[in-house]
Scaffold this motif. Structure first.
Motif, PDB file in Angstrom:
ATOM      1  N   TRP A   1       0.839  -1.192   0.000  1.00 58.16           N
ATOM      2  CA  TRP A   1       0.000   0.000   0.000  1.00 58.16           C
ATOM      3  C   TRP A   1       0.881   1.252   0.000  1.00 58.16           C
ATOM      4  O   TRP A   1       1.905   1.296   0.692  1.00 58.16           O
ATOM      5  CB  TRP A   1      -0.887   0.057   1.230  1.00 58.16           C
ATOM      6  N   VAL A   2       0.459   2.259  -0.745  1.00 59.13           N
ATOM      7  CA  VAL A   2       0.966   3.620  -0.590  1.00 59.13           C
ATOM      8  C   VAL A   2      -0.213   4.420  -0.050  1.00 59.13           C
ATOM      9  O   VAL A   2      -1.285   4.431  -0.668  1.00 59.13           O
ATOM     10  CB  VAL A   2       1.454   4.241  -1.916  1.00 59.13           C
ATOM     11  N   TYR A   3      -0.033   5.047   1.088  1.00 59.11           N
ATOM     12  CA  TYR A   3      -1.181   5.676   1.752  1.00 59.11           C
ATOM     13  C   TYR A   3      -0.873   7.121   2.138  1.00 59.11           C
ATOM     14  O   TYR A   3       0.282   7.550   2.155  1.00 59.11           O
ATOM     15  CB  TYR A   3      -1.567   4.884   3.007  1.00 59.11           C
ATOM     16  N   GLN A   4      -1.937   7.840   2.454  1.00 58.62           N
ATOM     17  CA  GLN A   4      -1.816   9.236   2.878  1.00 58.62           C
ATOM     18  C   GLN A   4      -2.775   9.481   4.041  1.00 58.62           C
ATOM     19  O   GLN A   4      -3.938   9.068   3.988  1.00 58.62           O
ATOM     20  CB  GLN A   4      -2.141  10.174   1.709  1.00 58.62           C
ATOM     21  N   TYR A   5      -2.251  10.106   5.099  1.00 56.05           N
ATOM     22  CA  TYR A   5      -3.046  10.403   6.289  1.00 56.05           C
ATOM     23  C   TYR A   5      -2.947  11.879   6.631  1.00 56.05           C
ATOM     24  O   TYR A   5      -1.960  12.549   6.286  1.00 56.05           O
ATOM     25  CB  TYR A   5      -2.554   9.573   7.486  1.00 56.05           C
ATOM     26  N   HIS A   6      -3.962  12.357   7.332  1.00 58.76           N
ATOM     27  CA  HIS A   6      -3.969  13.730   7.835  1.00 58.76           C
ATOM     28  C   HIS A   6      -4.023  13.667   9.361  1.00 58.76           C
ATOM     29  O   HIS A   6      -4.798  12.894   9.930  1.00 58.76           O
ATOM     30  CB  HIS A   6      -5.188  14.492   7.305  1.00 58.76           C
ATOM     31  N   PHE A   7      -3.171  14.478  10.010  1.00 58.80           N
ATOM     32  CA  PHE A   7      -3.158  14.577  11.474  1.00 58.80           C
ATOM     33  C   PHE A   7      -3.531  16.013  11.835  1.00 58.80           C
ATOM     34  O   PHE A   7      -2.661  16.877  11.961  1.00 58.80           O
ATOM     35  CB  PHE A   7      -1.775  14.212  12.011  1.00 58.80           C
TER      36      PHE A   7
ATOM     37  N   LYS B   1       0.770  13.043   6.004  1.00 54.47           N
ATOM     38  CA  LYS B   1       1.835  12.046   5.913  1.00 54.47           C
ATOM     39  C   LYS B   1       1.574  11.100   4.758  1.00 54.47           C
ATOM     40  O   LYS B   1       0.437  10.704   4.504  1.00 54.47           O
ATOM     41  CB  LYS B   1       1.920  11.229   7.209  1.00 54.47           C
ATOM     42  N   VAL B   2       2.667  10.720   4.071  1.00 53.00           N
ATOM     43  CA  VAL B   2       2.597   9.662   3.079  1.00 53.00           C
ATOM     44  C   VAL B   2       3.469   8.524   3.580  1.00 53.00           C
ATOM     45  O   VAL B   2       4.459   8.741   4.281  1.00 53.00           O
ATOM     46  CB  VAL B   2       3.073  10.147   1.687  1.00 53.00           C
ATOM     47  N   GLY B   3       3.087   7.303   3.260  1.00 47.91           N
ATOM     48  CA  GLY B   3       3.874   6.165   3.708  1.00 47.91           C
ATOM     49  C   GLY B   3       3.562   4.930   2.894  1.00 47.91           C
ATOM     50  O   GLY B   3       2.675   4.933   2.033  1.00 47.91           O
ATOM     51  N   ILE B   4       4.311   3.868   3.162  1.00 45.41           N
ATOM     52  CA  ILE B   4       4.065   2.588   2.513  1.00 45.41           C
ATOM     53  C   ILE B   4       4.007   1.513   3.583  1.00 45.41           C
ATOM     54  O   ILE B   4       4.588   1.654   4.656  1.00 45.41           O
ATOM     55  CB  ILE B   4       5.162   2.243   1.476  1.00 45.41           C
TER      56      ILE B   4
ATOM     57  N   ARG C   1      -0.504  -0.984  10.383  1.00 48.21           N
ATOM     58  CA  ARG C   1       0.033   0.361  10.199  1.00 48.21           C
ATOM     59  C   ARG C   1      -1.076   1.398  10.201  1.00 48.21           C
ATOM     60  O   ARG C   1      -0.953   2.474  10.799  1.00 48.21           O
ATOM     61  CB  ARG C   1       0.808   0.422   8.881  1.00 48.21           C
ATOM     62  N   PHE C   2      -2.177   1.090   9.545  1.00 48.89           N
ATOM     63  CA  PHE C   2      -3.302   2.022   9.510  1.00 48.89           C
ATOM     64  C   PHE C   2      -3.902   2.192  10.906  1.00 48.89           C
ATOM     65  O   PHE C   2      -4.249   3.300  11.313  1.00 48.89           O
ATOM     66  CB  PHE C   2      -4.359   1.530   8.527  1.00 48.89           C
ATOM     67  N   THR C   3      -4.026   1.093  11.610  1.00 47.95           N
ATOM     68  CA  THR C   3      -4.570   1.156  12.972  1.00 47.95           C
ATOM     69  C   THR C   3      -3.700   2.025  13.871  1.00 47.95           C
ATOM     70  O   THR C   3      -4.208   2.818  14.666  1.00 47.95           O
ATOM     71  CB  THR C   3      -4.680  -0.265  13.558  1.00 47.95           C
ATOM     72  N   ASP C   4      -2.378   1.889  13.741  1.00 43.52           N
ATOM     73  CA  ASP C   4      -1.466   2.685  14.560  1.00 43.52           C
ATOM     74  C   ASP C   4      -1.640   4.172  14.286  1.00 43.52           C
ATOM     75  O   ASP C   4      -1.666   4.987  15.221  1.00 43.52           O
ATOM     76  CB  ASP C   4      -0.014   2.273  14.277  1.00 43.52           C
ATOM     77  N   HIS C   5      -1.748   4.553  13.017  1.00 43.45           N
ATOM     78  CA  HIS C   5      -1.923   5.972  12.683  1.00 43.45           C
ATOM     79  C   HIS C   5      -3.265   6.498  13.209  1.00 43.45           C
ATOM     80  O   HIS C   5      -3.337   7.612  13.737  1.00 43.45           O
ATOM     81  CB  HIS C   5      -1.844   6.177  11.168  1.00 43.45           C
ATOM     82  N   GLU C   6      -4.303   5.718  13.066  1.00 42.37           N
ATOM     83  CA  GLU C   6      -5.623   6.171  13.508  1.00 42.37           C
ATOM     84  C   GLU C   6      -5.698   6.260  15.020  1.00 42.37           C
ATOM     85  O   GLU C   6      -6.392   7.118  15.575  1.00 42.37           O
ATOM     86  CB  GLU C   6      -6.681   5.214  12.949  1.00 42.37           C
TER      87      GLU C   6
ATOM     88  N   ARG D   1      -6.339   8.723   1.451  1.00 44.84           N
ATOM     89  CA  ARG D   1      -6.405   7.879   0.264  1.00 44.84           C
ATOM     90  C   ARG D   1      -5.275   6.870   0.317  1.00 44.84           C
ATOM     91  O   ARG D   1      -4.290   7.047   1.032  1.00 44.84           O
ATOM     92  CB  ARG D   1      -6.318   8.718  -1.008  1.00 44.84           C
ATOM     93  N   ARG D   2      -5.437   5.806  -0.473  1.00 39.60           N
ATOM     94  CA  ARG D   2      -4.372   4.822  -0.591  1.00 39.60           C
ATOM     95  C   ARG D   2      -4.524   4.056  -1.896  1.00 39.60           C
ATOM     96  O   ARG D   2      -5.629   3.927  -2.425  1.00 39.60           O
ATOM     97  CB  ARG D   2      -4.356   3.854   0.591  1.00 39.60           C
TER      98      ARG D   2
END
Length: 253
Positions: A152-158, A165-168, A176-181, A189-190
């Protein structure tokens, strides 16, 4: 008063050998360090280090205490600043880890915090263990990450940090998604791409497009889940991940 080991006669020559980089400033003249200079532990000597070329004051007791290391505190500090820590960071990077420790060079056997660049898992590991075959990441299966499977290539907003943030991350799980949330992140988006190298290309291209908005002063404590090096101010634009992948010829699954 702190007791310092007083070298016996048969150890003086060995001690002088360890301290051979020092010259003594004696009546405005330079000379090599002698055995007689080491007799009075409280004597203050003005020394010139051959390696760094710096003058410095030191007592004989301090010289004896440091003789087992570099001997010269200035050389030691410069080693840590100019070679030691960059070399450690490079070793961690070669093992797919982000070094999250202090700006000071730790001892080789000291566990330091690190983040897996592949799955985002956090752990502590020493340079010694990493260099002698210990698995870099305990979360990646079979102690070796799947570099060829989908990523996955993903993008999050904090919002509370004012950052995007962008990440893989490997597509095997959603940790990884759970940790960010859990840390207040909101998924934007991802996209799913064929493998890790493709994901890294999309991520790097995306970061290059918003370089002027990148925040270089993020406190790692604000990102306990890791990944604080790939963030930018939310006043900057979102990344159109699919368009970026298309533009560099990366297939989206």
């Amino acid at each position: 008063m702190k007791l310092v080991h007083q070298p016996v006669d048969d150890g003086v020559s060995r001690l002088l050998y360890k301290l051979r980089k020092f010259n003594v400033c004696d009546n405005a003249r330079l000379r090599r360090l002698r055995a007689a200079d080491l007799k009075d532990r409280d004597a203050l000597l003005l020394l010139l280090c051959d390696d760094c070329g710096e003058l410095q004051y030191s007592t004989v007791s301090q010289l004896i205490e440091t003789s087992g290391t570099a001997g010269c505190p200035l050389c030691t500090r410069r080693f840590h600043e100019n070679w030691g820590l960059p070399s450690l960071v490079a070793t961690f990077t070669a093992h797919h880890l982000n070094y999250l420790g202090d700006d000071r060079m730790p001892r080789r056997t000291d566990p330091v915090p690190a983040e897996c660049r592949l799955c985002g898992a956090l752990r502590k590991i020493s340079l010694h263990r990493l260099s002698t075959g210990a698995p870099p990441c305990l979360q990646c299966s079979d102690h070796s990450p799947d570099l060829s499977g989908p990523y996955w290539v993903y993008q999050y907003h904090f919002p509370h940090l004012g950052l995007r943030k962008v990440g893989i991350t490997c597509a095997r799980g959603s940790r990884r998604f759970t940790d960010h949330e859990r840390q207040g992140g909101r998924a934007l988006r991802r996209i799913l791409v064929t493998d890790r190298m493709a994901a890294l290309r999309v991520e790097a291209t995306g970061l290059a497009t918003i370089a002027e908005h990148c925040n270089k002063f993020v406190d790692p404590k604000d990102f306990p889940q890791g990944g604080w090096t790939e963030v930018w101010r939310d006043s900057g634009p979102e990344l159109r991940l699919r368009s970026i992948a298309d533009s560099i010829g990366v297939a989206v699954l």
